[in-house]
Write a protein that holds these residues in place. Structure first.
Motif, PDB file in Angstrom:
ATOM      1  N   ILE A 203       0.873  -1.176   0.000  1.00  0.00           N
ATOM      2  CA  ILE A 203       0.000   0.000   0.000  1.00  0.00           C
ATOM      3  C   ILE A 203       0.909   1.226   0.000  1.00  0.00           C
ATOM      4  CG2 ILE A 203      -1.775   1.315   1.226  1.00  0.00           C
ATOM      5  CD1 ILE A 203      -2.752  -1.213   2.502  1.00  0.00           C
ATOM      6  N   GLY A 204       0.675   2.123  -0.952  1.00  0.00           N
ATOM      7  CA  GLY A 204       1.533   3.301  -1.054  1.00  0.00           C
ATOM      8  C   GLY A 204       0.744   4.589  -1.038  1.00  0.00           C
ATOM      9  N   LYS A 205       1.286   5.584  -0.340  1.00  0.00           N
ATOM     10  CA  LYS A 205       0.704   6.933  -0.332  1.00  0.00           C
ATOM     11  C   LYS A 205       1.772   7.890  -0.829  1.00  0.00           C
ATOM     12  CE  LYS A 205      -0.956  10.581   2.786  1.00  0.00           C
ATOM     13  NZ  LYS A 205      -1.896  11.184   1.859  1.00  0.00           N
ATOM     14  N   THR A 206       1.428   8.605  -1.896  1.00  0.00           N
ATOM     15  CA  THR A 206       2.373   9.541  -2.502  1.00  0.00           C
ATOM     16  C   THR A 206       1.946  10.966  -2.187  1.00  0.00           C
ATOM     17  OG1 THR A 206       2.945   7.996  -4.274  1.00  0.00           O
ATOM     18  CG2 THR A 206       3.278  10.329  -4.748  1.00  0.00           C
ATOM     19  N   TYR A 207       2.916  11.810  -1.888  1.00  0.00           N
ATOM     20  CA  TYR A 207       2.623  13.207  -1.546  1.00  0.00           C
ATOM     21  C   TYR A 207       2.710  14.103  -2.782  1.00  0.00           C
ATOM     22  CZ  TYR A 207       2.743  11.692   3.202  1.00  0.00           C
ATOM     23  OH  TYR A 207       2.446  11.044   4.359  1.00  0.00           O
ATOM     24  N   ASN A 208       2.095  15.250  -2.693  1.00  0.00           N
ATOM     25  CA  ASN A 208       2.295  16.248  -3.742  1.00  0.00           C
ATOM     26  C   ASN A 208       3.810  16.446  -3.896  1.00  0.00           C
ATOM     27  OD1 ASN A 208       2.887  19.163  -4.545  1.00  0.00           O
ATOM     28  ND2 ASN A 208       0.759  18.935  -5.121  1.00  0.00           N
ATOM     29  N   PRO A 209       4.315  16.453  -5.146  1.00  0.00           N
ATOM     30  CA  PRO A 209       5.781  16.434  -5.318  1.00  0.00           C
ATOM     31  C   PRO A 209       6.519  17.589  -4.667  1.00  0.00           C
ATOM     32  CG  PRO A 209       4.643  16.813  -7.436  1.00  0.00           C
ATOM     33  CD  PRO A 209       3.605  16.409  -6.436  1.00  0.00           C
ATOM     34  N   TRP A 210       5.839  18.736  -4.510  1.00  0.00           N
ATOM     35  CA  TRP A 210       6.568  19.914  -4.037  1.00  0.00           C
ATOM     36  C   TRP A 210       6.913  19.844  -2.559  1.00  0.00           C
ATOM     37  CZ3 TRP A 210       8.657  20.890  -8.127  1.00  0.00           C
ATOM     38  CH2 TRP A 210       7.961  20.799  -9.328  1.00  0.00           C
ATOM     39  N   TYR A 211       6.447  18.786  -1.894  1.00  0.00           N
ATOM     40  CA  TYR A 211       6.915  18.560  -0.521  1.00  0.00           C
ATOM     41  C   TYR A 211       8.242  17.802  -0.489  1.00  0.00           C
ATOM     42  CZ  TYR A 211       2.458  20.274   1.091  1.00  0.00           C
ATOM     43  OH  TYR A 211       1.385  21.075   1.335  1.00  0.00           O
ATOM     44  N   TYR A 212       8.679  17.311  -1.646  1.00  0.00           N
ATOM     45  CA  TYR A 212       9.928  16.554  -1.718  1.00  0.00           C
ATOM     46  C   TYR A 212       9.996  15.485  -0.627  1.00  0.00           C
ATOM     47  CZ  TYR A 212      11.644  19.864  -5.150  1.00  0.00           C
ATOM     48  OH  TYR A 212      11.792  20.613  -6.281  1.00  0.00           O
ATOM     49  N   LYS A 213       8.901  14.766  -0.498  1.00  0.00           N
ATOM     50  CA  LYS A 213       8.827  13.732   0.544  1.00  0.00           C
ATOM     51  C   LYS A 213       8.586  12.417  -0.170  1.00  0.00           C
ATOM     52  CE  LYS A 213       5.803  12.770   4.538  1.00  0.00           C
ATOM     53  NZ  LYS A 213       6.727  11.923   5.251  1.00  0.00           N
ATOM     54  N   SER A 214       9.402  11.420   0.106  1.00  0.00           N
ATOM     55  CA  SER A 214       9.190  10.158  -0.600  1.00  0.00           C
ATOM     56  C   SER A 214       7.911   9.497  -0.096  1.00  0.00           C
ATOM     57  CB  SER A 214      10.402   9.237  -0.459  1.00  0.00           C
ATOM     58  OG  SER A 214      10.673   9.001   0.872  1.00  0.00           O
ATOM     59  N   SER A 215       7.332   8.667  -0.949  1.00  0.00           N
ATOM     60  CA  SER A 215       6.041   8.042  -0.639  1.00  0.00           C
ATOM     61  C   SER A 215       6.148   7.144   0.588  1.00  0.00           C
ATOM     62  CB  SER A 215       5.581   7.196  -1.826  1.00  0.00           C
ATOM     63  OG  SER A 215       5.406   8.014  -2.950  1.00  0.00           O
ATOM     64  N   GLU A 216       5.035   7.038   1.311  1.00  0.00           N
ATOM     65  CA  GLU A 216       4.970   6.086   2.419  1.00  0.00           C
ATOM     66  C   GLU A 216       4.477   4.774   1.846  1.00  0.00           C
ATOM     67  OE1 GLU A 216       2.442   7.936   5.309  1.00  0.00           O
ATOM     68  OE2 GLU A 216       4.038   9.290   5.933  1.00  0.00           O
ATOM     69  N   VAL A 217       5.352   3.792   1.817  1.00  0.00           N
ATOM     70  CA  VAL A 217       5.014   2.528   1.158  1.00  0.00           C
ATOM     71  C   VAL A 217       5.155   1.391   2.166  1.00  0.00           C
ATOM     72  CG1 VAL A 217       5.641   0.951  -0.701  1.00  0.00           C
ATOM     73  CG2 VAL A 217       5.711   3.423  -1.088  1.00  0.00           C
ATOM     74  N   ASP A 218       4.032   0.751   2.477  1.00  0.00           N
ATOM     75  CA  ASP A 218       4.020  -0.378   3.405  1.00  0.00           C
ATOM     76  C   ASP A 218       3.997  -1.671   2.602  1.00  0.00           C
ATOM     77  OD1 ASP A 218       4.007   1.170   5.693  1.00  0.00           O
ATOM     78  OD2 ASP A 218       1.823   1.346   5.709  1.00  0.00           O
ATOM     79  N   ILE A 219       5.002  -2.494   2.863  1.00  0.00           N
ATOM     80  CA  ILE A 219       5.113  -3.763   2.143  1.00  0.00           C
ATOM     81  C   ILE A 219       4.878  -4.886   3.140  1.00  0.00           C
ATOM     82  CG2 ILE A 219       6.653  -5.230   0.790  1.00  0.00           C
ATOM     83  CD1 ILE A 219       8.119  -2.658  -0.075  1.00  0.00           C
ATOM     84  N   PHE A 220       3.832  -5.646   2.915  1.00  0.00           N
ATOM     85  CA  PHE A 220       3.542  -6.784   3.792  1.00  0.00           C
ATOM     86  C   PHE A 220       4.177  -8.028   3.189  1.00  0.00           C
ATOM     87  CE2 PHE A 220       1.128 -10.470   5.158  1.00  0.00           C
ATOM     88  CZ  PHE A 220       1.167 -10.307   6.534  1.00  0.00           C
ATOM     89  N   HIS A 221       5.036  -8.681   4.022  1.00  0.00           N
ATOM     90  CA  HIS A 221       5.736  -9.878   3.552  1.00  0.00           C
ATOM     91  C   HIS A 221       5.010 -11.104   4.094  1.00  0.00           C
ATOM     92  CE1 HIS A 221       9.311  -7.341   2.511  1.00  0.00           C
ATOM     93  NE2 HIS A 221       8.799  -6.612   3.486  1.00  0.00           N
ATOM     94  N   GLU A 222       4.457 -11.897   3.205  1.00  0.00           N
ATOM     95  CA  GLU A 222       3.693 -13.092   3.605  1.00  0.00           C
ATOM     96  C   GLU A 222       4.575 -14.064   4.406  1.00  0.00           C
ATOM     97  OE1 GLU A 222       0.611 -13.560   3.380  1.00  0.00           O
ATOM     98  OE2 GLU A 222       0.229 -15.715   3.397  1.00  0.00           O
ATOM     99  N   SER A 223       5.878 -14.123   4.049  1.00  0.00           N
ATOM    100  CA  SER A 223       6.783 -15.090   4.683  1.00  0.00           C
ATOM    101  C   SER A 223       6.993 -14.807   6.167  1.00  0.00           C
ATOM    102  CB  SER A 223       8.133 -15.079   3.972  1.00  0.00           C
ATOM    103  OG  SER A 223       8.647 -13.758   4.001  1.00  0.00           O
ATOM    104  N   THR A 224       7.026 -13.558   6.552  1.00  0.00           N
ATOM    105  CA  THR A 224       7.310 -13.207   7.947  1.00  0.00           C
ATOM    106  C   THR A 224       6.087 -12.658   8.672  1.00  0.00           C
ATOM    107  OG1 THR A 224       7.986 -11.013   7.232  1.00  0.00           O
ATOM    108  CG2 THR A 224       9.741 -12.647   7.492  1.00  0.00           C
ATOM    109  N   GLY A 225       5.061 -12.356   7.925  1.00  0.00           N
ATOM    110  CA  GLY A 225       3.878 -11.745   8.529  1.00  0.00           C
ATOM    111  C   GLY A 225       4.145 -10.342   9.023  1.00  0.00           C
TER     112      GLY A 225
END
Ligand SMILES: NC(=O)c1ccc[n+]([C@@H]2O[C@H](COP(=O)([O-])OP(=O)(O)OC[C@H]3O[C@@H](n4cnc5c(N)ncnc54)[C@H](O)[C@@H]3O)[C@@H](O)[C@H]2O)c1
Length: 358
Positions: A269-291
């Motif tokens: 699940i990723g949330k991207t900011y308006n580019p002019w904040y120069y903030k990288s997206s908040e990206v949550d990666i769920f790994h099935e192997s580790t939960g």
């Protein structure tokens, strides 16, 4: 600031308009492996102001004169959309590498013509889809490539906000404009369906392709209400995954951009900011192997500088292209044209069936 490398490309920026002022001049100044060698604009007043602020070695009111500068390695094309293809072709034919703003062009035919010139020139050509240099998106891309397994479905949304200028005016430099600036004939905003798709839809489609791979077919609907434009697009990826894209200009809320990806060994699940904040997206990666979920934090959010550094790495050291190349540009252009055709016909449209004169 990161110190400069000894080996750097000399960059010339064509256009001193808002995108050059907000992103490219500073990117060239800050990039470790590039330097702002030249700037060019027909508007002398704008050129003079920008030269004073950014101190390039050279200034030009003539694009041909800038291209004739033997010291120049590469051009950043930062003009309005209609000039992207002719300006890129001129630079490639002058032997320069090109980083061209998005959208790469305004029609399928002209972008295919550009591709022929890119191939013939043997120069490097990259499109300014800077989101590919967002560390959050890159973490998702790595997961997809190395761990996720099969892709089941991808949803992505790009919803401009009615409050965007209230937000961006607060963080951007004050834009300098000139009455002498070169503008395309006719007002690109006279046709908002086309304008919004080129300006915003190009980002959405590039992000969808970056994660999901080739798009083979689109089935699109467009609704306009209270001055807002909303495209819902069902997408068929070549790998058999489902896609759903939402382009809305503008939502009555904060900037709303992101994506959701369902894979065999995890989801994103990723949330991207308006580019002019120069903030990288908040990206949550769920790994099935580790939960467990992972998210990178504190990443360098200057994706405009990072895209230039990536481009310079290709030119200087033959690094692989991680940005959008000319094939991505052709595919994105075809996808945008297919969406328009699908809206008009009410039917699904295969990208392969889009003719070059679209
Ligand atoms: N990647 C992003 O996040 C992002 C954000 C905003 C805009 N953009 C893109 O940036 C591009 C430029 O936007 P802008 O608002 O800065 O455009 P603009 O039209 O306001 O400015 C372009 C400048 O280029 C100059 N110019 C054009 N052709 C020239 C020529 N042949 N010789 C000399 N000068 C020339 C004009 O005089 C003008 O000052 C657009 O394609 C837009 O889609 C990208």
């Amino acid at each position: 600031m990161t110190p400069k490398d000894d080996r750097r490309i000399k960059v010339g920026v064509l256009g001193c308009g808002p995108i050059a002022q907000a992103a490219h001049f500073e990117s060239a100044a800050k990039a470790r492996n590039a330097e702002l060698h030249a700037i060019c604009d027909v508007a002398e007043d704008l050129l003079e102001r920008m030269a004073w602020t950014h101190k390039p070695a050279k200034t030009y009111t003539s694009y041909d004169a800038m291209l004739a500068d033997p010291a120049l390695d590469a051009v950043i094309v930062a003009t309005s959309d209609a000039f992207h293809v002719p300006a890129s072709i001129a630079a490639l034919e002058a032997g320069k590498h090109v980083l061209c703003e998005k959208p790469v062009g305004v029609s399928v035919g002209e972008v295919e013509a550009l591709k022929r010139v890119v191939v013939k020139s043997g120069r490097h050509f990259q499109i300014g889809h800077m989101k590919r240099f967002d560390a959050g998106l890159q973490s998702a891309k790595n997961f997809i490539a190395n761990e996720m397994g099969e892709l089941l479905a991808l949803k992505a949304w790009y919803c401009d906000s009615t409050h965007r200028y209230a937000m961006t005016d607060a963080v951007q430099p004050l834009m300098v404009r000139s009455a002498k600036a070169k503008r395309p004939t006719g007002d690109p905003k006279a046709d908002l369906e086309s304008y919004y798709m080129l300006a915003h839809g190009s980002h959405l489609l590039d992000t969808a392709r970056y994660f999901g791979g080739e798009i083979v077919e689109v089935d699109a609907r467009l609704r306009q209400r209270f001055g807002a434009w909303c495209w819902f697009v069902d997408v068929a990826f070549a790998n058999g995954a489902f896609g759903h894209l939402d382009l809305t200009v503008a939502v009555r809320m904060d900037w709303h951009e992101g994506f959701q990806i369902y894979g065999e060994n995890g989801s994103i699940i990723g949330k991207t900011y308006n580019p002019w904040y120069y903030k990288s997206s908040e990206v949550d990666i769920f790994h099935e192997s580790t939960g467990a979920t992972t998210r990178i934090l504190g990443a360098d959010g200057h994706f405009y500088r990072r895209q230039l550094e990536g481009f310079a790495e290709i030119v200087l050291n033959g690094a692989p292209m991680t940005g959008a190349d000319i094939d991505d540009g052709v595919a994105c252009m075809r996808a945008m044209a297919a969406v328009a055709l699908s809206v008009r016909s009410g039917k699904a449209v295969r990208l392969a069936d889009v003719s070059a004169d679209t």
